[in-house]
Design a protein around this motif. Structure first.
Motif, PDB file in Angstrom:
ATOM      1  N   ASP A  85      -9.024  -3.920  -0.145  1.00 50.14           N
ATOM      2  CA  ASP A  85      -9.984  -3.826  -1.067  1.00 50.14           C
ATOM      3  C   ASP A  85      -9.303  -3.980  -2.399  1.00 50.14           C
ATOM      4  O   ASP A  85      -9.883  -4.621  -3.619  1.00 50.14           O
ATOM      5  CB  ASP A  85     -10.454  -2.469  -1.301  1.00 50.14           C
ATOM      6  CG  ASP A  85     -11.475  -2.512   0.000  1.00 50.14           C
ATOM      7  OD1 ASP A  85     -11.947  -3.155   0.464  1.00 50.14           O
ATOM      8  OD2 ASP A  85     -11.928  -1.203   0.109  1.00 50.14           O
ATOM      9  N   ILE A 139      -9.231  10.211  -1.789  1.00 46.37           N
ATOM     10  CA  ILE A 139      -8.697   8.806  -2.230  1.00 46.37           C
ATOM     11  C   ILE A 139      -9.289   8.713  -3.882  1.00 46.37           C
ATOM     12  O   ILE A 139      -8.791   8.197  -4.531  1.00 46.37           O
ATOM     13  CB  ILE A 139      -8.897   7.785  -1.437  1.00 46.37           C
ATOM     14  CG1 ILE A 139      -8.089   7.977  -0.160  1.00 46.37           C
ATOM     15  CG2 ILE A 139      -8.523   6.573  -1.806  1.00 46.37           C
ATOM     16  CD1 ILE A 139      -8.135   6.959   1.130  1.00 46.37           C
ATOM     17  N   ILE A 164     -12.554   2.698  -0.388  1.00 41.30           N
ATOM     18  CA  ILE A 164     -11.277   2.731   0.567  1.00 41.30           C
ATOM     19  C   ILE A 164     -11.657   4.323   0.882  1.00 41.30           C
ATOM     20  O   ILE A 164     -11.660   4.322   2.390  1.00 41.30           O
ATOM     21  CB  ILE A 164     -10.083   2.672  -0.270  1.00 41.30           C
ATOM     22  CG1 ILE A 164      -9.769   1.438  -0.944  1.00 41.30           C
ATOM     23  CG2 ILE A 164      -8.970   3.162   0.516  1.00 41.30           C
ATOM     24  CD1 ILE A 164      -9.033   1.231  -1.802  1.00 41.30           C
ATOM     25  N   GLN A 165     -11.954   5.133   0.498  1.00 43.65           N
ATOM     26  CA  GLN A 165     -12.035   6.573   0.935  1.00 43.65           C
ATOM     27  C   GLN A 165     -13.143   6.657   2.000  1.00 43.65           C
ATOM     28  O   GLN A 165     -12.905   7.100   3.088  1.00 43.65           O
ATOM     29  CB  GLN A 165     -12.460   7.467  -0.198  1.00 43.65           C
ATOM     30  CG  GLN A 165     -12.915   8.768   0.323  1.00 43.65           C
ATOM     31  CD  GLN A 165     -12.861   9.977  -0.892  1.00 43.65           C
ATOM     32  OE1 GLN A 165     -11.985   9.984  -1.543  1.00 43.65           O
ATOM     33  NE2 GLN A 165     -13.967  10.683  -0.801  1.00 43.65           N
ATOM     34  N   THR A 174      -3.851   1.029   5.636  1.00 37.13           N
ATOM     35  CA  THR A 174      -3.088   0.062   4.902  1.00 37.13           C
ATOM     36  C   THR A 174      -4.038  -1.276   4.819  1.00 37.13           C
ATOM     37  O   THR A 174      -3.846  -2.058   3.936  1.00 37.13           O
ATOM     38  CB  THR A 174      -1.855  -0.437   5.958  1.00 37.13           C
ATOM     39  OG1 THR A 174      -1.230   1.109   5.949  1.00 37.13           O
ATOM     40  CG2 THR A 174      -1.056  -1.355   5.271  1.00 37.13           C
ATOM     41  N   THR A 208       0.682  -1.109  -0.144  1.00 38.35           N
ATOM     42  CA  THR A 208      -0.071  -0.008  -0.060  1.00 38.35           C
ATOM     43  C   THR A 208       1.064   1.263   0.109  1.00 38.35           C
ATOM     44  O   THR A 208       0.623   2.241  -0.511  1.00 38.35           O
ATOM     45  CB  THR A 208      -0.974  -0.044   1.190  1.00 38.35           C
ATOM     46  OG1 THR A 208      -0.273  -0.194   2.381  1.00 38.35           O
ATOM     47  CG2 THR A 208      -2.057  -1.219   0.971  1.00 38.35           C
ATOM     48  N   LEU A 234     -11.870   2.491  -5.448  1.00 37.75           N
ATOM     49  CA  LEU A 234     -11.239   3.888  -4.594  1.00 37.75           C
ATOM     50  C   LEU A 234     -12.437   4.529  -3.528  1.00 37.75           C
ATOM     51  O   LEU A 234     -12.052   4.808  -2.228  1.00 37.75           O
ATOM     52  CB  LEU A 234     -10.886   4.840  -5.448  1.00 37.75           C
ATOM     53  CG  LEU A 234      -9.721   4.429  -6.473  1.00 37.75           C
ATOM     54  CD1 LEU A 234      -9.345   5.550  -7.366  1.00 37.75           C
ATOM     55  CD2 LEU A 234      -8.278   4.325  -5.466  1.00 37.75           C
ATOM     56  N   TRP A 271      -3.704  12.287  -1.527  1.00 35.22           N
ATOM     57  CA  TRP A 271      -4.844  11.429  -0.728  1.00 35.22           C
ATOM     58  C   TRP A 271      -5.128  12.308   0.608  1.00 35.22           C
ATOM     59  O   TRP A 271      -6.561  12.144   1.067  1.00 35.22           O
ATOM     60  CB  TRP A 271      -4.212   9.904  -0.419  1.00 35.22           C
ATOM     61  CG  TRP A 271      -4.489   9.043  -1.387  1.00 35.22           C
ATOM     62  CD1 TRP A 271      -5.200   9.427  -2.713  1.00 35.22           C
ATOM     63  CD2 TRP A 271      -4.597   7.736  -1.514  1.00 35.22           C
ATOM     64  NE1 TRP A 271      -5.016   8.353  -3.568  1.00 35.22           N
ATOM     65  CE2 TRP A 271      -4.727   7.147  -2.689  1.00 35.22           C
ATOM     66  CE3 TRP A 271      -4.502   6.776  -0.627  1.00 35.22           C
ATOM     67  CZ2 TRP A 271      -4.973   5.810  -3.152  1.00 35.22           C
ATOM     68  CZ3 TRP A 271      -4.522   5.397  -0.941  1.00 35.22           C
ATOM     69  CH2 TRP A 271      -4.586   4.833  -2.175  1.00 35.22           C
ATOM     70  N   GLU A 275      -7.116  -0.544   2.107  1.00 37.55           N
ATOM     71  CA  GLU A 275      -6.710  -0.437   0.721  1.00 37.55           C
ATOM     72  C   GLU A 275      -5.983  -1.756   0.547  1.00 37.55           C
ATOM     73  O   GLU A 275      -6.261  -2.255  -0.888  1.00 37.55           O
ATOM     74  CB  GLU A 275      -5.238   0.637   0.711  1.00 37.55           C
ATOM     75  CG  GLU A 275      -4.869   0.970  -0.731  1.00 37.55           C
ATOM     76  CD  GLU A 275      -3.456   1.583  -0.721  1.00 37.55           C
ATOM     77  OE1 GLU A 275      -3.244   2.495   0.135  1.00 37.55           O
ATOM     78  OE2 GLU A 275      -2.847   1.440  -1.525  1.00 37.55           O
ATOM     79  N   GLN A 321       0.559   4.210  -2.702  1.00 36.15           N
ATOM     80  CA  GLN A 321       0.510   5.487  -2.321  1.00 36.15           C
ATOM     81  C   GLN A 321       1.453   6.727  -2.994  1.00 36.15           C
ATOM     82  O   GLN A 321       0.938   7.791  -3.204  1.00 36.15           O
ATOM     83  CB  GLN A 321       0.307   5.939  -0.729  1.00 36.15           C
ATOM     84  CG  GLN A 321      -0.924   5.121  -0.243  1.00 36.15           C
ATOM     85  CD  GLN A 321      -0.766   4.800   1.451  1.00 36.15           C
ATOM     86  OE1 GLN A 321       0.052   5.680   1.978  1.00 36.15           O
ATOM     87  NE2 GLN A 321      -1.662   3.967   1.943  1.00 36.15           N
TER      88      GLN A 321
END
Lengths: 324, 442
Positions: B405, B222, B423-424, B399, B196, B420, B210, B402, B200
């Motif tokens: 997923d 994100i 995750i956000q 971590t 991750t 995305l 992010w 992300e 990033q």
């Protein structure tokens, strides 16, 4: 020389009576005698309290708290605040927890019967008088149990990794289809294979020992009645070791609910194993990897309660059936 | 049978024995005799014991015990945080910059601003000092930074008919095709969905920031348009099978080490500290590797991002914060310690004087594009790091979200882009559930 026989008798009068009757030297002896059973219990108690009871109580206490910030960016030390039963409420509605739980249930429904079946067949075979090299087979089947679970998972992980596996290399050398042991649809059964390999021998030994306790008269009677070895197995051995079988079943069910070592090790080589794969892996990830000891504690406690209820009713059910 | 009070006496005496046994178990902590302060120091590198020895020789009143700990997201940081909770944490520890906010948010670091004067702070890269400074508090001194570049196996690139390293991401994608054409096991890179921090940094380089702060609130971005562009770029490579997504071949895994050494994984977008990793893992490819700037989104730029880089912090619960801070200052300003760090560990030091020295030595291992070897650090010296990226105070949760997923996406043939938004949302919910103010930026 029992004096405290009357229920509700006040302890002061009992003390006085004792003191009057016993001379000092034998009183010390009595203390020593009274202490003896507890002294024998000490090694067990120390380990039980230190490594089971104390962590259990600590876990329960932690599970009622939460780390909180009070607005802002959170770049200051947090406060540990009382959270009541909110962590528990969250676990009960946590889809990740229940999905993991469902996964170990499916695992158990398939893997346990397969393993117990193999264990039973092995036990009957090494108990059969005609089999040559019985001691060798008994040891060979039991050896995997002596291999620590983590080592077993690393060993099998080697067989499963496409670039390293001799199985994959052998199959592709003769142009046979190569299975993917690590995909979404197969990984649970790859884990099941490791568990079966590890514990079939252990259960076999439990069954085999129980068979040694079957009275020889029963066999004699059966042979006089002309029963074949297969019929003896079917009508004498299997029914007679039912308690041992149930014990093995109970251990296997508890072990399945706590499935951790094998998936945690295979996690490194299979993307299909998520941080929420089994309830214990989820608790471990929350408590240790994300350092949320509080919520992780609640997950662990709920899994413990479920396991306890499960085992309680299982024992109740089997006792009722056997009439014990 | 004993009477009730006798039984009670018996029980009490047994309990006494029991408690004294427990007490005996618990009293192993050694007192600091003779006025010597004992400190423990955790880091990832074996050479720290030599550095500690040098310190102990010149500081008779402080004794530092250095312990090399295994690195890795799932091992080191949980261990430090658990040790703090258990009351047996080290006094001083290496903490990578991205974890500093998470540690501050847990109350795990000691503010050492009162022990480190401004004159000392000025000896360091201001950007790196900034990563350790929160308001008026200073939570550590910067050891090394991790600007990124492209490490590539020039020999394999040449075999694939690639004469120069890709300068744009479009060229990178074209090169990915050429390298995979060398054979089914040949890839331009591995793509590990659970790596991750690496991903990033790819976002950061593209200006897909992010995490930023706006006043007293976190802004989580994100699922921005730039982020979708970066994720979409990798989706395209993944869909065509041009990058190696096998979990066992992810960065730092055994399969990856093996592939680097055989040359089947031909490049690695990595930070300056990656030079030590490549040298160690691909020893058989000596002389074939080279380093170039990262491929760019905008032609003519030299955009990069930080991946990792570490500071040295004083850990909460220490009884000797002053002495611990003294060790931290010595560790990152003393020439003996810096020499070991630069020459043996491979730091790209945040200490500016030491950085000048680090920029002068060519490394014969990296002779893929320059006969005799490149001065590896030079490639990283003039990069531009897009501003505004601030690591969130729950990086461990980020971590997990992300990694989980993206993992789901890869194993189920979904796109990274499709993950995305989820995750956000998870990140914002997690921050808010901790009582931290956070909102979506898009």
């Amino acid at each position: 020389m029992e004096i405290s026989t009357v229920a509700g008798e006040s302890s002061t009068s009992a003390t006085q009576t004792t003191i009057r009757i016993r001379p000092p030297r034998s009183r010390l002896l009595a203390i020593w005698n009274g202490a003896t059973p507890y002294l024998f219990l000490i090694p067990f108690l120390v380990i039980f309290l230190a490594f089971f009871f104390a962590p259990f109580v600590y876990d329960i206490l932690q599970s009622f708290y939460i780390l909180k910030h009070f607005g802002g960016l959170g770049l200051t030390p947090p406060k540990v605040v009382w959270n009541g039963l909110a962590n528990y409420q969250q676990v009960l509605t946590d889809a990740n927890f229940w999905r993991g739980f469902g996964r170990v249930l499916i695992f158990g429904i398939i893997q346990i019967p397969v393993m117990m079946g193999i264990a039973m067949i092995l036990a009957l075979l090494i108990d059969a008088p005609l089999l040559p090299f019985r001691r060798f087979f008994r040891l060979a089947a039991f050896v995997p149990y002596a291999v620590p679970g983590v080592v077993a998972a690393i060993l099998w992980g080697y067989f499963y990794t496409p670039s390293l596996s001799p199985i994959v290399q052998a199959l592709s050398a003769v142009h046979l289809p190569v299975p993917n042991f690590l995909s979404n649809s197969t990984i649970l059964w790859s884990i099941g294979n490791i568990s079966t390999w590890e514990y079939a021998g252990f259960n076999m030994l439990i069954f085999y020992s129980a068979m040694q306790a079957i009275p020889q008269e029963l066999y004699e009677a059966a042979r006089l009645d002309g029963l074949s070895e297969i019929a003896i197995a079917r009508y004498i051995k299997i029914p007679m070791i039912r308690p041992a079988f149930m014990l093995g079943l109970l251990f296997s069910m508890i072990g399945t609910l706590q499935l951790f070592n094998e998936p945690e090790i295979l996690h490194g080589i299979s993307g299909a194993i998520t941080p929420t794969y089994t309830p214990i892996i989820y608790a471990y990830n929350i408590a240790i990897i994300q350092s949320n000891f509080y919520y992780g504690g609640a997950i662990a406690a709920i899994l413990g309660i479920i396991t306890f209820i499960f085992s309680y009713f299982f024992v109740l059910l089997t006792q009722r059936q056997t009439g014990a | 049978m004993a009477s009730r009070p006798l039984r009670a006496t018996a029980l009490v005496s047994v309990l006494l024995i029991f408690t004294s046994l427990l007490a005996a178990c618990g009293s192993s902590s050694s007192g600091s005799g003779g006025g010597v302060v004992n400190l423990t120091f955790w880091s990832f590198n074996q050479q720290i014991t030599d550095q500690a020895d040098a310190f102990n020789k010149t500081h008779p009143n402080i004794h530092v015990t250095a312990l090399k700990e295994p690195s890795g997201f799932g091992q080191y940081y949980p261990k430090v945080l658990s040790a703090i909770k258990a009351g047996n944490a080290p006094d001083v520890a290496l903490i990578e910059y991205q974890y500093v906010p998470t540690f501050v948010s847990r109350g795990a670091l000691v503010d050492i601003s009162q022990y480190i004067p401004q004159s000392v702070r000025q000896q360091f890269d201001p950007a790196a000092i900034g990563l350790e400074t929160f308001g008026n508090s200073l939570y550590g001194l910067p050891q090394d930074t991790g600007p990124e570049g492209l490490f590539y196996n020039a020999k394999v690139f040449a075999q694939a008919g690639i004469t120069a390293p890709p300068t744009s991401w479009t060229e990178y994608a074209a090169d990915a095709v050429k390298i995979h054409a060398l054979g089914p096991n040949y890839y331009i890179t591995s793509f590990s969905p659970t790596n991750t921090g690496w991903f990033q940094a790819l976002m950061w380089q593209a200006g897909a920031i992010w995490f930023t702060t706006s006043g007293n609130s976190w802004v989580v971005n994100i699922n921005s348009a730039q982020a979708q562009q970066v994720a979409g770029f990798w989706d395209n490579l993944i869909k065509q099978g041009l990058v190696d997504t096998a979990t066992a071949d992810g960065d730092f895994q055994s399969g990856w080490n093996n592939a680097l050494d055989k040359g089947t994984i031909a490049s690695w977008i990595s930070a300056v500290w990656g030079q030590g990793v490549v040298k160690g893992d691909a020893a058989d490819q000596k002389g074939n590797w080279a380093v170039a700037p990262m491929p760019q989104w905008t032609a003519g730029n030299n955009d990069s991002a930080f991946w990792g880089g570490s500071g040295i912090s004083v850990i909460a619960g220490t009884k000797h914060a002053k002495e611990a801070a003294e060790f931290v200052q010595w560790y990152l300003t003393d020439s003996t310690s810096l020499n070991i760090g630069v020459q043996q560990i491979g730091w790209y030091p945040s200490n500016l004087a030491a950085r000048q020295q680090a920029l002068t030595t060519p490394d014969p291992y990296f002779a893929g594009s320059t006969p005799g070897g490149q001065i590896v650090d030079k490639t990283f010296a003039s990069v531009n790091i897009p501003s505004g990226w601030a690591f969130p105070p729950d990086l461990d949760a980020v971590t997990n979200f992300e990694g989980n997923d993206f993992n789901t996406a890869i194993t189920n043939n979904l796109t990274l882009v499709s993950q995305l938004p989820n995750i956000q949302n998870q990140v914002i919910t997690d921050l808010q559930s901790q009582g931290i103010t956070a909102k979506a930026g898009n």
